[in-house]
Scaffold this motif. Structure first.
Motif, PDB file in Angstrom:
ATOM      1  N   LEU A 152      -6.914  -2.866   5.767  1.00 40.37           N
ATOM      2  CA  LEU A 152      -5.132  -2.445   6.176  1.00 40.37           C
ATOM      3  C   LEU A 152      -4.676  -3.295   6.974  1.00 40.37           C
ATOM      4  O   LEU A 152      -4.308  -2.778   8.090  1.00 40.37           O
ATOM      5  N   PRO A 153      -4.476  -4.555   6.816  1.00 35.38           N
ATOM      6  CA  PRO A 153      -3.723  -5.288   7.823  1.00 35.38           C
ATOM      7  C   PRO A 153      -2.454  -5.259   8.555  1.00 35.38           C
ATOM      8  O   PRO A 153      -2.255  -5.642   9.650  1.00 35.38           O
ATOM      9  N   ASP A 154      -1.510  -4.258   7.682  1.00 37.79           N
ATOM     10  CA  ASP A 154      -0.279  -4.000   8.238  1.00 37.79           C
ATOM     11  C   ASP A 154      -0.536  -2.641   9.040  1.00 37.79           C
ATOM     12  O   ASP A 154       0.343  -2.261   9.531  1.00 37.79           O
ATOM     13  N   CYS A 155      -1.416  -1.880   9.197  1.00 39.81           N
ATOM     14  CA  CYS A 155      -1.696  -0.762  10.216  1.00 39.81           C
ATOM     15  C   CYS A 155      -2.263  -1.236  11.423  1.00 39.81           C
ATOM     16  O   CYS A 155      -3.078  -1.932  11.437  1.00 39.81           O
ATOM     17  N   SER A 156      -1.468  -0.871  12.388  1.00 35.83           N
ATOM     18  CA  SER A 156      -2.128  -1.192  13.661  1.00 35.83           C
ATOM     19  C   SER A 156      -3.317  -0.278  13.995  1.00 35.83           C
ATOM     20  O   SER A 156      -3.806   0.596  13.388  1.00 35.83           O
ATOM     21  N   ARG A 157      -4.140  -0.673  14.762  1.00 30.46           N
ATOM     22  CA  ARG A 157      -5.464  -0.163  15.205  1.00 30.46           C
ATOM     23  C   ARG A 157      -5.182   1.072  15.762  1.00 30.46           C
ATOM     24  O   ARG A 157      -5.840   2.176  15.430  1.00 30.46           O
TER      25      ARG A 157
END
Length: 95
Positions: free
Chosen positions: A21-26
């Motif tokens: 989920l690269p578009d979701c911040s940690r």
């Protein structure tokens, strides 16, 4: 739904989820995982190794949501196709 889909296929570590989920911040991912754990949709297992690893998996209850999630994904594809057809119609009628 977005977090649910990668977990349908296997248990994942937090790092695996961040890559899936690269578009979701940690931070947002961590908050959503906490909420799903509180709702008993997923479970969290802390593996006491160095370095410490955390694994997430669908709970038994979470697995029962599979037909609903899959139906929503199918519905989404239908809506996207209908929307694209409507755009094509508008573009063709304006040409």
């Amino acid at each position: 739904m977005i977090i649910y889909q990668p977990l349908q296929h296997s248990n994942l570590h937090f790092g695996d989820l961040t890559r899936a989920l690269p578009d979701c911040s940690r931070r947002m991912l961590a908050l959503q995982l906490e909420e799903l754990i509180a709702d008993h949709v997923i479970t969290k297992t802390v593996i006491s190794l160095r370095p410490l690893k955390t694994e997430y998996q669908l709970s038994e209850f979470g697995q029962t949501l599979s037909p609903v999630i899959n139906a929503m994904a199918t519905w989404e594809l239908i809506i996207i196709r209908l929307h694209n057809r409507m755009l094509d119609t508008v573009i063709c009628s304006n040409a």
